[in-house]
Each structure stands twice: as structure tokens, then as C-alpha cells.
Write an enzyme that holds these catalytic residues in place. Structure first.
Site, short mmCIF file in Angstrom:
data_model
loop_
_atom_site.label_atom_id
_atom_site.label_comp_id
_atom_site.label_asym_id
_atom_site.label_seq_id
_atom_site.Cartn_x
_atom_site.Cartn_y
_atom_site.Cartn_z
N ASN A 41 31.92 -5.92 -22.66
CA ASN A 41 31.63 -5.42 -24.30
C ASN A 41 33.07 -4.97 -24.85
OD1 ASN A 41 31.70 -2.94 -22.16
ND2 ASN A 41 30.63 -1.74 -23.81
N ILE A 42 33.10 -5.29 -26.03
CA ILE A 42 34.24 -5.29 -26.90
C ILE A 42 33.94 -4.39 -28.25
CG2 ILE A 42 36.18 -6.41 -28.21
CD1 ILE A 42 35.81 -8.78 -26.15
N GLU A 43 34.34 -2.96 -27.99
CA GLU A 43 33.91 -2.13 -29.58
C GLU A 43 34.90 -2.20 -30.47
OE1 GLU A 43 33.07 1.40 -27.51
OE2 GLU A 43 31.11 0.76 -26.73
N CYS A 52 28.53 -6.72 -27.18
CA CYS A 52 27.87 -6.45 -25.95
C CYS A 52 28.77 -7.33 -25.02
CB CYS A 52 26.60 -6.56 -25.74
SG CYS A 52 25.37 -5.27 -26.44
N GLU A 54 27.27 -9.26 -22.80
CA GLU A 54 26.76 -10.50 -22.67
C GLU A 54 27.07 -11.73 -23.50
OE1 GLU A 54 25.16 -7.74 -22.70
OE2 GLU A 54 23.58 -7.42 -21.66
N CYS A 85 20.24 -5.59 -24.03
CA CYS A 85 19.66 -4.95 -25.47
C CYS A 85 18.94 -6.17 -25.97
CB CYS A 85 20.68 -4.27 -26.23
SG CYS A 85 21.48 -5.60 -27.35
N CYS A 88 20.76 -9.13 -27.30
CA CYS A 88 21.22 -9.95 -26.25
C CYS A 88 20.11 -10.67 -25.42
CB CYS A 88 22.04 -9.05 -25.00
SG CYS A 88 23.38 -8.38 -25.74
#
Ligand code: THU
Length: 130
Positions: A41-43, A52, A54, A85, A88
Site C-alpha cells: 500500500n502507498i498512502e 492499497c 493489491e 477491501c 480491491c
């Protein structure tokens, strides 16, 4: 599930950029070319802009030249089971079949396996799908 798929998902955790949630997630796809594509995941400081693990793995797969997800593993550092989620599930479904296995892992290995049909019943489909 092969050990290398699990190791790729677990290894991806180290690449997570999750300073805001503190919730690293790793995903790994085995594609139809036999290769493994991993993602984390890359926020983002603008919270809705993050994404996310995925879709990161899916991006890797697509840019690696593959098109179909044969199997996918997901792991979260802080949750024994981390089901993809809702968004995803739809993204995975684009490149999977109803029978595609989704492995939910903890740090020791696979804890639960679902098919895509179980995770996304009554999936949106039109004649546009290939
Ligand atoms: N997250 C994933 O990477 N995959 C999921 O399927 C569930 C949630 C991430 C998004 C966010 O960076 C963090 O987990 C907390 O929600």
C-alpha cells in the site's frame, strides 16, 4: 499455495508507505506467465489519494506484460487476516476468474483461502468483459 508467493507478499510489507495508518499491507500475484508480481500500500498526505497493496501488485503485473491473476496472496502486519477491501475485490476480479484463489496470510503462512466468487458474489459483468 507456493512458498515463494507467500514470501513475495510478506517481503512486500517492507516496501509499504503507510505513515498515516501505520498499517502496512503486502500482496503478491502469480500471473499466467508464471511470474510473481508483488505490491504494497502507498498512502498520501492527501488521504484519499493513497491506494492499497493489491492495485500496486496489479500494476506490476500489467507493466510486466501479464494479464491474468492465477492466484493472489494478501498479508497485513497488524491483522491476522486481511481480506481485500471492496474496491480491491473489483480490481482483482478484472484480471481473475470466479475460481481464482485469494490466500489470506499471517506471518507464518496461509490462514484462509477464498475464491473470488466467495469474495465478490454477483460481480458486475457485461458483454464488454473479455
Ligand atoms: N489496505 C490495503 O492495502 N489493502 C486492503 O485490501 C485493505 C486496506 C491498506 C489501505 C491503507 O493504506 C491501509 O491498509 C489502512 O486502511
Amino acid at each position: 499455495m507456493s512458498h515463494d508467493l507467500f514470501e513475495a507478499a510478506r517481503g512486500a510489507l517492507a516496501f509499504a508507505h503507510a505513515p498515516y495508518s501505520g498499517f502496512p499491507v503486502g500482496a503478491a500475484i502469480r500471473a499466467e506467465d508464471g511470474r510473481i508480481y508483488a505490491g504494497a500500500n502507498i498512502e498520501n498526505i492527501s488521504f484519499p489519494q493513497g491506494w492499497c497493496a493489491e492495485p500496486t501488485a496489479i500494476s506490476q503485473m500489467i507493466m510486466g506484460g501479464a494479464k491474468r491473476i492465477v492466484e493472489i496472496a494478501v498479508i497485513a502486519e497488524k491483522l491476522p487476516l486481511c481480506p481485500p477491501c471492496g474496491g480491491c475485490r473489483q480490481k482483482i476480479a478484472e484480471f481473475a476468474t470466479a475460481a481464482t484463489p485469494v490466500y489470506l496470510c499471517d506471518e507464518t503462512g496461509v490462514k484462509k483461502t477464498f475464491t473470488m466468487a466467495e469474495l465478490l458474489p454477483c460481480a458486475f459483468q457485461t458483454e464488454l468483459a473479455r
